[in-house]
Design a protein around this motif. Structure first.
Motif, short mmCIF file in Angstrom:
data_model
loop_
_atom_site.label_atom_id
_atom_site.label_comp_id
_atom_site.label_asym_id
_atom_site.label_seq_id
_atom_site.Cartn_x
_atom_site.Cartn_y
_atom_site.Cartn_z
N ALA A 127 0.81 -1.22 0.00
CA ALA A 127 0.00 0.00 0.00
C ALA A 127 0.84 1.28 0.00
O ALA A 127 0.35 2.33 -0.39
CB ALA A 127 -0.95 0.00 1.20
N ASP A 128 2.12 1.18 0.39
CA ASP A 128 2.97 2.38 0.40
C ASP A 128 3.88 2.47 -0.83
O ASP A 128 4.70 3.37 -0.93
CB ASP A 128 3.81 2.44 1.68
CG ASP A 128 4.76 1.25 1.83
OD1 ASP A 128 4.77 0.35 0.97
OD2 ASP A 128 5.50 1.23 2.84
N ALA A 132 4.76 1.95 -7.90
CA ALA A 132 4.13 0.78 -8.53
C ALA A 132 2.64 0.99 -8.69
O ALA A 132 2.06 0.66 -9.74
CB ALA A 132 4.42 -0.48 -7.71
N ILE A 133 1.99 1.57 -7.70
CA ILE A 133 0.55 1.82 -7.78
C ILE A 133 0.27 2.76 -8.96
O ILE A 133 -0.66 2.53 -9.73
CB ILE A 133 0.02 2.39 -6.45
CG1 ILE A 133 0.11 1.32 -5.35
CG2 ILE A 133 -1.41 2.91 -6.60
CD1 ILE A 133 -0.07 1.85 -3.94
N GLY A 134 1.08 3.78 -9.12
CA GLY A 134 0.92 4.69 -10.26
C GLY A 134 1.09 3.98 -11.59
O GLY A 134 0.33 4.25 -12.54
N PHE A 141 -5.47 -0.51 -14.01
CA PHE A 141 -5.76 -1.25 -12.77
C PHE A 141 -6.45 -0.31 -11.79
O PHE A 141 -6.11 0.86 -11.68
CB PHE A 141 -4.48 -1.81 -12.15
CG PHE A 141 -3.92 -2.99 -12.87
CD1 PHE A 141 -4.19 -4.27 -12.44
CD2 PHE A 141 -3.13 -2.81 -14.00
CE1 PHE A 141 -3.67 -5.37 -13.12
CE2 PHE A 141 -2.61 -3.90 -14.68
CZ PHE A 141 -2.88 -5.18 -14.24
N GLU A 142 -7.41 -0.87 -11.07
CA GLU A 142 -8.12 -0.12 -10.05
C GLU A 142 -8.00 -0.86 -8.73
O GLU A 142 -7.95 -2.08 -8.68
CB GLU A 142 -9.60 0.01 -10.42
CG GLU A 142 -9.83 0.82 -11.68
CD GLU A 142 -11.30 0.94 -12.03
OE1 GLU A 142 -12.16 0.71 -11.15
OE2 GLU A 142 -11.59 1.26 -13.19
N LEU A 161 -2.59 -3.51 -1.30
CA LEU A 161 -3.81 -3.24 -2.05
C LEU A 161 -4.06 -4.40 -3.00
O LEU A 161 -3.12 -4.91 -3.61
CB LEU A 161 -3.67 -1.95 -2.87
CG LEU A 161 -3.42 -0.66 -2.10
CD1 LEU A 161 -3.26 0.49 -3.08
CD2 LEU A 161 -4.53 -0.40 -1.10
N ALA A 162 -5.31 -4.79 -3.12
CA ALA A 162 -5.72 -5.72 -4.16
C ALA A 162 -6.17 -4.84 -5.32
O ALA A 162 -7.03 -3.98 -5.16
CB ALA A 162 -6.87 -6.60 -3.67
#
Length: 173
Positions: A127-128, A132-134, A141-142, A161-162
């Motif tokens: 989650a941090d 990678a999330i970006g 991806f959501e 995060l899933a």
């Protein structure tokens, strides 16, 4: 063609890459961001290579013959979930933020969409890990949920995060 495309080769993971994959995931900076255990032997990776299963695609990114990244796509074998696949990836710290993750992700998503008929691609990410999330969001991806205390990292339980990407979007009722 971007500059990274001309200097990076993407190949199917093979016996020739085992030492490089082992070194990649034994790098503390990489191991810290993935669910692999550090200090794994080459035999662990040789066993992961062994199954000849067309539902599993493992790719490596090479710069001058050295493994600098890896991505895996595994289509779910259960009949009722065969429209789904999971991905996992790792990029050498020196190559992060230079487009290598985008290139690896684009390659497996092309396979998923155009060769495997995968409708849903799933992943988990710490989650941090904002970089990678970006990257994942850039590819559609959501976030679907927060998995609390999902894994141990640096001696503490941390959240992930899933995330998922639906090829044709949510189905209307």
């Amino acid at each position: 063609m971007s500059s990274i495309d001309s200097i990076i080769a993407i190949e199917r993971f093979s016996e020739a890459h085992i030492e490089g994959i082992t070194a990649l995931y034994n790098d503390p900076a990489v191991a810290r961001q993935v669910l692999q255990m550090p200090f794994q032997s080459t035999e662990v990776w040789r066993k992961r290579l062994a199954p000849d299963n067309e539902r599993v695609v493992q790719l490596v990114a090479l710069h001058q013959g050295q493994v600098i990244g890896n991505i895996g796509l595994e289509q779910i074998s259960r009949i009722r979930r065969s429209h789904c696949a999971n991905i996992g990836m790792g990029v050498a710290q020196a190559w992060q933020g230079q487009g290598l993750g985008s290139r690896l992700l684009a390659t497996v998503l092309d396979l998923a969409d155009n060769w495997m008929n995968v409708q849903r691609v799933e992943l988990t990410v710490y989650a941090d890990n904002q970089a990678a999330i970006g990257l994942y969001r850039k590819f559609g991806f959501e976030t679907e949920g927060l998995l609390r205390q999902y894994a141990v990292r640096d001696g503490a339980l941390v959240d992930t995060l899933a995330m998922a990407r639906l090829r044709h979007g949510p189905k209307a009722d």
